[in-house]
Every structure is written in structure tokens, then in C-alpha cells.
Enzyme design. Structure first.
Site, PDB file in Angstrom:
ATOM      1  N   GLU A   1      20.366 -26.001  79.474  1.00  0.00           N
ATOM      2  CA  GLU A   1      20.284 -24.790  80.298  1.00  0.00           C
ATOM      3  C   GLU A   1      19.948 -25.108  81.758  1.00  0.00           C
ATOM      4  OE1 GLU A   1      17.786 -21.978  78.105  1.00  0.00           O
ATOM      5  OE2 GLU A   1      19.539 -21.338  76.979  1.00  0.00           O
TER       6      GLU A   1
ATOM      7  N   GLU B   1      23.935 -22.806  70.982  1.00  0.00           N
ATOM      8  CA  GLU B   1      22.790 -21.958  70.620  1.00  0.00           C
ATOM      9  C   GLU B   1      23.280 -20.541  70.440  1.00  0.00           C
ATOM     10  OE1 GLU B   1      19.211 -22.022  73.019  1.00  0.00           O
ATOM     11  OE2 GLU B   1      19.407 -24.177  73.373  1.00  0.00           O
TER      12      GLU B   1
HETATM   13  C1  BG6 Z   1      17.080 -21.141  75.065  1.00  0.00           C
HETATM   14  C2  BG6 Z   1      16.450 -22.482  74.941  1.00  0.00           C
HETATM   15  O1  BG6 Z   1      16.659 -20.616  76.287  1.00  0.00           O
HETATM   16  O2  BG6 Z   1      16.776 -20.133  74.163  1.00  0.00           O
HETATM   17  C3  BG6 Z   1      15.685 -22.714  73.662  1.00  0.00           C
HETATM   18  O3  BG6 Z   1      17.367 -23.528  75.146  1.00  0.00           O
HETATM   19  C4  BG6 Z   1      15.014 -21.434  73.216  1.00  0.00           C
HETATM   20  O4  BG6 Z   1      14.803 -23.779  73.866  1.00  0.00           O
HETATM   21  C5  BG6 Z   1      16.079 -20.384  72.965  1.00  0.00           C
HETATM   22  O5  BG6 Z   1      14.201 -21.579  72.094  1.00  0.00           O
HETATM   23  C6  BG6 Z   1      15.536 -19.080  72.440  1.00  0.00           C
HETATM   24  O6  BG6 Z   1      14.534 -18.605  73.278  1.00  0.00           O
HETATM   25  P1  BG6 Z   1      13.095 -18.230  72.730  1.00  0.00           P
HETATM   26  O7  BG6 Z   1      12.337 -17.949  73.950  1.00  0.00           O
HETATM   27  O8  BG6 Z   1      13.274 -17.060  71.867  1.00  0.00           O
HETATM   28  O9  BG6 Z   1      12.613 -19.413  71.988  1.00  0.00           O
END
Ligand code: BG6
Length: 477
Positions: free
Chosen positions: A175, A376
């Protein structure tokens, strides 16, 4: 529409959110080791010294450090083709400045890769996921100092060489476009300004932030070149947090605002890393904001010679943008916006928009014309375990299913998509809130925010559902 038989189905994680093993195996402190736990209501905080009275969730995380065999066996049971994980830089070079790498750290990842390969799971490795060695923050303000480019490249070269026959897919920075908003100062760039009191609302100097980001671009581009020289079959990608944006209304000003915000947040970093040069619109932004990037004479060539092989991104939600004041605000992964009346939100206020994924995949392929990967996508939710130790997470299945349906439509539209890695196969520490309560996993981990639990692993209903999805290559959803 059938997906390619080599389609990479799997899940994604990050070292600081799963490993634990704080200071084990000679690991040094990294940024995330200094972040306390928080919640939706209470921000996490960053402390320069570790305060024994405070809770630092990454120190134990979900103890993947000691459970990796069990976890990878569970991933194999679901039929994973790929496992996205990150290497903790501070396990390899504890302060970032050692002349020689830490053999115990290297061995730890050897074991993980061997375990994956035993089951035919391809590791996909993020080299930097919000966890620079802490000393580099303190001594150099992270990537603000060009010296840190060399330290990053020393680390990257070490792991490229060591794992050249075990790992093929790499991501240089997680990111990276987080650096396009003030909060990215610390986690992406390693800048913790002396005037900063709250890292979620840091003192922000645009000149410093974009200069450091320039150095991150150089580090990434050099890593791509070095990687290819070590193994020409390496595939090395960028990774963007894609927060899909819609105009709240058809007012032309809303449309222009979307275009501008898209440029500055979603497009800029990918444009540099895929195309190898700074896009025209950022030059105008720099001019208007008095930002003057100091470049050395070869910098432009380095960017041009270090273009990535694939574009990967996270996708959780979409947000609306409006030039009107006073509209209801929506939350988001890194970037908030205005509430979309057509969408529902997760318990943490992130708007759920499966069709936005299809739109995004088309937008990205149109823009870049290189292979894409979703690295993701998932739902953070509160899970309840019943008396039989079962977790009926039909809401998670519903979220993933709807996104996969739209992903398949995008493939039918003609985009080149290499893989889908849901976030995250096991419950992990939330990055934004530092909570366990915000669970993403297909596998439940017995641990809560008050330190209770024995770290036992329990497959949720979504585990069995995803297994079927992979078995049928996405035909049965
Ligand atoms: C992304 C990151 O921003 O979102 C992860 O790469 C992160 O590390 C994921 O866990 C989900 O966000 P959160 O804040 O719900 O864990």
C-alpha cells in the site's frame, strides 16, 4: 466463465499482524512493535519507548511464529495455491544497519517457504509491510534519508539471493499510496516528526513526505532491477490500496473532484511504478503546493528501468466524493468519503461494494495493461463461537462470494487477472485499530483483546466454503 487453471487462489497476511515472536530469534524492533492497541473509538498510539504498562498487539499477534506449520497445513487443506505473507525486515537486519544478516531470521522464513512448497503452495512475499526497523525511524527519519534506500536494498538483495529458488512472486512495498495522505508518514515512509504527538494525525510536511516517497520509488525500482538480475523469472509487483471513488452526484464539479482525488491517491504511485515516470498531473500538484523533489542525475533512469511486472492491490470498499459540504461521512481503509445511499457498511463502517471491484479491475487493466492481482479483500467482523466451537460466519461468506462473482465478471470482460488472495486466512491483529475483535479469518484464533485465549485454531464455516471454491476453481460459490 472458467478461470485459468493456474489461477492463484489463496490468502494474504503481514508479518506484524500474525507473527508475534517479539525479540525471538534476534528480531529487532520495528515500527509496528511500537504501536499500542486501540479500537474504532480509541486511536492506536505510537510510543518511542516500549512502555511495560501498555499493550503492543504485534508482540504476540496470533503467534504464527510458533504455529506456522499448523497454519500452513490448514491453508493446504483449503487447497491454497498461493500464500501472501511478508518478511519482517527487522528479523533479517535487526536494526537495519548490521553488515551481516541474522541467520535465525533467514532460517525462519526458509522453514515457512519449505512448508508452503511441501504442499504446492506458492509463497508471494511482501518485502515491506508497515514494519521498517525502528532504529531507521529514529536515526534517519526513514526514507527521508537516501541512505535508507541502500539499507533497504541490502535487505532485499539478501532475501532475493537466499530464496531465489523458493519464491517467485514479490511485492516491493505494501500500500505504497498510503504515503499520499498524512498518516502514511510513519508506516510507509518511516517519518515520525518531532512535532508529531498523535501518529494518526501527524505533523505533515508535504515537501518531506513526497521527497521520502521519491526515495521509496527509487528503492522499489532498484529492487525490481536487482531481483531480475538474481533470477530473471522473478515477478515483482507494486501494491496499491485502491479506494474506489464515485461522484456523489452528477454535478460536473463532483466528477472533477473524483478525477483529482483518484489521481492523487489511487493513480499516482501505480503510474510511477508501472510506467516508470512521474505523471503530468502530479507535477501540477507539486507546483501548486511548493513541493520540489530533489533528484540525483540517474533517478529518472532508475525509475524507467525498474517498472514492475504486475500490479497488485487491496480492495475493501468504495467511497463517494462530493464538493457539497455537510453530507454524511463514511469511513474507510485509509481514505474516508461521503456515504453512498446504495451501499451497506461493515461493522467498522467500510462500505461494501462488490460491483466496485469489477469496475476497478476494468479501470486498472485499461490504464496499465499488465497482469493484475487482488492481494487483499475481506471482511472484518465480530465472530461468535457457539458451544460446539463452531463459527457460523455466513456474513463473511456472503461478502467474499459477492466479490468473487464480480471478479469473475471482470475476467469475462477481458482483464488479465492472475490471482485472488483474500484477507486474511487466519484472524489477525487489525492494522488500523490494533484489535483482535475485528476478525477477518477463515480460521478463528482463540485470543481476545484482553489477553485471554490459548491460540487454538478453529476452522469457521467460511473455511469449508472457500475450500469448495478453490476445489472447483470458482465454479461453485
Ligand atoms: C490494508 C493493510 O490496509 O488493510 C492490512 O494492508 C490491513 O495490513 C487491511 O490489515 C485491513 O485493515 P484493518 O485496519 O481492518 O486491519
Amino acid at each position: 466463465m472458467m478461470l485459468n487453471e493456474n489461477f492463484l487462489w489463496g490468502g494474504a497476511t503481514a508479518a506484524n499482524q500474525i507473527e508475534g515472536g517479539y525479540q525471538e530469534g534476534n528480531k529487532g524492533d520495528c515500527i509496528s512493535d511500537h504501536l499500542t492497541g486501540g479500537s474504532l473509538e480509541i486511536n492506536r498510539s505510537f510510543t518511542k519507548n516500549i512502555d511495560p504498562k501498555k499493550n503492543y498487539p504485534s508482540h504476540e499477534a496470533v503467534d504464527f511464529y510458533h504455529h506456522y506449520k499448523e497454519d500452513i497445513a490448514l491453508f493446504a487443506k483449503m487447497g491454497f495455491k498461493v500464500f501472501r505473507m511478508s518478511i519482517a525486515w527487522s528479523r533479517i537486519y535487526p536494526t537495519g544497519e548490521e553488515a551481516e544478516p541474522n541467520e535465525e531470521g533467514l532460517k525462519f522464513y526458509d522453514n515457512i517457504f519449505d512448508e508452503c512448497l511441501k504442499y504446492g503452495i506458492e509463497p508471494l512475499v511482501t518485502l515491506h509491510h508497515f514494519d521498517m526497523p525502528y532504529l531507521l525511524v529514529e536515526k534517519y527519519q526513514g526514507f527521508l534519508n537516501r541512505k535508507v534506500i541502500d539499507l533497504y536494498l541490502k535487505y532485499v538483495t539478501t532475501v532475493f539471493k537466499r530464496y531465489k529458488n523458493k519464491v517467485k512472486y514479490w511485492i516491493t512495498f505494501n500500500e505504497i499510496n498510503f504515503a499520499c495522505i498524512p498518516m502514511g508518514n510513519l508506516e510507509v515512509l518511516g517519518i515520525y516528526h518531532e512535532k508529531t504527538e498523535d501518529y494518526t494525525n501527524p505533523y505533515d510536511d508535504l515537501q518531506m513526505r513526497y521527497q521520502a516517497l521519491h526515495h521509496v520509488f527509487l528503492a522499489s525500482a532498484r529492487a525490481v532491477q536487482i531481483g531480475h538480475s538474481i533470477n530473471k523469472n522473478f515477478k515483482i509487483g507494486c501494491m496499491i490500496a485502491h479506494v474506489t471513488l464515485y461522484p456523489y452526484s452528477c454535478h460536473p464539479q463532483d466528477m472533477l473532484l473524483v478525477q483529482n482525488t483518484d489521481h492523487l491517491f489511487n493513480d499516482f504511485c501505480g503510474d510511477v511504478q508501472v510506467k516508470g515516470y512521474y505523471p503530468y498531473y502530479i507535477k501540477d500538484y507539486f507546483k501548486k503546493n511548493g513541493i520540489n523533489i530533489i533528484k540525483e542525475k540517474d533517478d529518472d533512469d532508475i525509475l524507467q528501468d525498474g517498472c514492475v511486472d504486475f500490479y497488485s492491490f487491496s480492495y475493501y470498499m468504495s467511497n463517494c466524493i462530493s464538493c457539497q459540504e455537510g453530507l454524511e461521512k463514511s469511513m474507510g481503509n485509509l481514505l474516508g468519503g461521503v456515504t453512498n445511499p446504495y451501499l451497506k457498511s461493515s461493522e467498522w463502517g467500510w462500505q461494501i461494494d462488490p460491483e466496485g471491484l469489477r469496475y476497478t479491475l476494468n479501470k486498472l487493466y485499461d490504464r496499465y495493461q499488465i497482469p493484475l492481482m487482488i492481494v487483499e479483500n475481506g471482511l472484518g467482523a465480530v465472530d461468535e463461537m457457539d458451544e460446539d466451537k463452531k463459527i457460523h460466519d455466513n456474513y463473511r461468506v456472503d461478502y467474499l462470494k459477492k466479490h468473487i462473482i464480480e471478479m469473475k465478471k471482470a475476467v469475462e470482460d477481458g482483464i488479465d487477472l492472475k490471482g485472488y488472495m483474500m484477507w486474511a486466512p487466519i484472524d489477525i491483529i487489525s492494522s488500523s485499530t490494533g484489535e483482535m475483535k475485528k476478525r477477518y479469518g477463515l480460521i478463528y484464533i482463540d485470543k481476545d483483546d484482553n489477553g485471554n485465549g490459548d491460540y487454538s485454531r478453529y476452522p469457521k464455516d467460511s473455511f469449508y466454503w472457500y475450500k469448495k471454491v478453490i476445489e472447483t476453481n470458482g465454479e461453485i460459490l
